[in-house]
Write a protein that holds these residues in place. Structure first.
Motif, PDB file in Angstrom:
ATOM      1  N   ALA A   1      -4.407  14.241   4.648  1.00 45.42           N
ATOM      2  CA  ALA A   1      -4.994  15.096   3.610  1.00 45.42           C
ATOM      3  C   ALA A   1      -6.507  14.971   3.451  1.00 45.42           C
TER       4      ALA A   1
ATOM      5  N   LEU B   1      -0.856  19.996   3.325  1.00 45.03           N
ATOM      6  CA  LEU B   1      -1.787  18.913   3.005  1.00 45.03           C
ATOM      7  C   LEU B   1      -3.225  19.415   2.928  1.00 45.03           C
TER       8      LEU B   1
ATOM      9  N   LYS C   1       4.452  18.123   0.597  1.00 42.91           N
ATOM     10  CA  LYS C   1       3.431  17.196   0.089  1.00 42.91           C
ATOM     11  C   LYS C   1       4.074  16.140  -0.801  1.00 42.91           C
TER      12      LYS C   1
ATOM     13  N   CYS D   1      -4.251  20.570  -1.261  1.00 43.47           N
ATOM     14  CA  CYS D   1      -4.036  19.593  -2.327  1.00 43.47           C
ATOM     15  C   CYS D   1      -4.809  19.980  -3.580  1.00 43.47           C
TER      16      CYS D   1
ATOM     17  N   GLU E   1      -4.001  15.413  -6.390  1.00 43.60           N
ATOM     18  CA  GLU E   1      -3.305  15.027  -5.158  1.00 43.60           C
ATOM     19  C   GLU E   1      -4.289  14.486  -4.134  1.00 43.60           C
TER      20      GLU E   1
END
Length: 167
Positions: free
Chosen positions: A75, A93, A128, A96, A100
């Motif tokens: 990420a 990813l 995720k 986000c 996150e």
């Protein structure tokens, strides 16, 4: 990753072409493809796959750490291979939220300090949330268990990438 039709075509490849196609089966680890090239000719794609996986499984502990450290941080890594980018994007990813992203950043830093390599998970088919849940759980592992888990996850990623080549 390029796609190959037949084992005969694989056996006819030059070394450079073979490495171009199979060099990222294990993230940024051309030497495995280089060794696999030297085992040609192959009778079948399964023969090739088995050889590549065996080369990986017979690696030294030092080589495993090199292979692990060739993997991107989930990420947050900006310089991804095309394979990793596609795999991570398929799990969102790249989308986000700020919370996150900050959690991935924190977990990546803590994990890398604890284990000496980035968190590795075969993200294919995982959300995720599933990835973060795995990350939160596995960061608590002891080094021996996590080393073993990272080896297995790398093998799953490689197997998936090998299968894409013939699809």
């Amino acid at each position: 990753m390029k796609s190959i039709i037949s084992i005969d075509k694989i056996n006819e490849l030059t070394k450079d072409d073979f490495i171009d196609i199979f060099g990222n089966v294990f993230e940024k680890t051309n030497w495995i493809a280089d060794r696999a090239y030297n085992s040609k000719p192959y009778k079948s794609f399964n023969d090739l796959s088995s050889t590549i996986i065996k080369i990986y499984e017979n690696s030294s502990k030092e080589d495993f750490f090199k292979i692990f450290n060739a993997h991107p941080e989930l990420a947050v890594e900006k310089n991804l291979t095309k394979d990793s980018q596609k795999e991570q994007n398929n799990s969102d990813l790249n989308k986000c939220t700020e919370d996150e992203f900050n959690e991935f950043l924190s977990l990546n830093n803590r994990y890398n300090k604890k284990f000496g390599f980035p968190f590795i998970i075969a993200v294919k088919g995982k959300s995720k949330k599933e990835i973060l849940d795995n990350f939160r759980k596995r960061i608590e592992n002891k080094i021996e268990l996590e080393f073993k888990e990272a080896k297995e996850q790398v093998k799953q990623i490689a197997s998936s990438r090998l299968n894409k080549i013939i699809d």
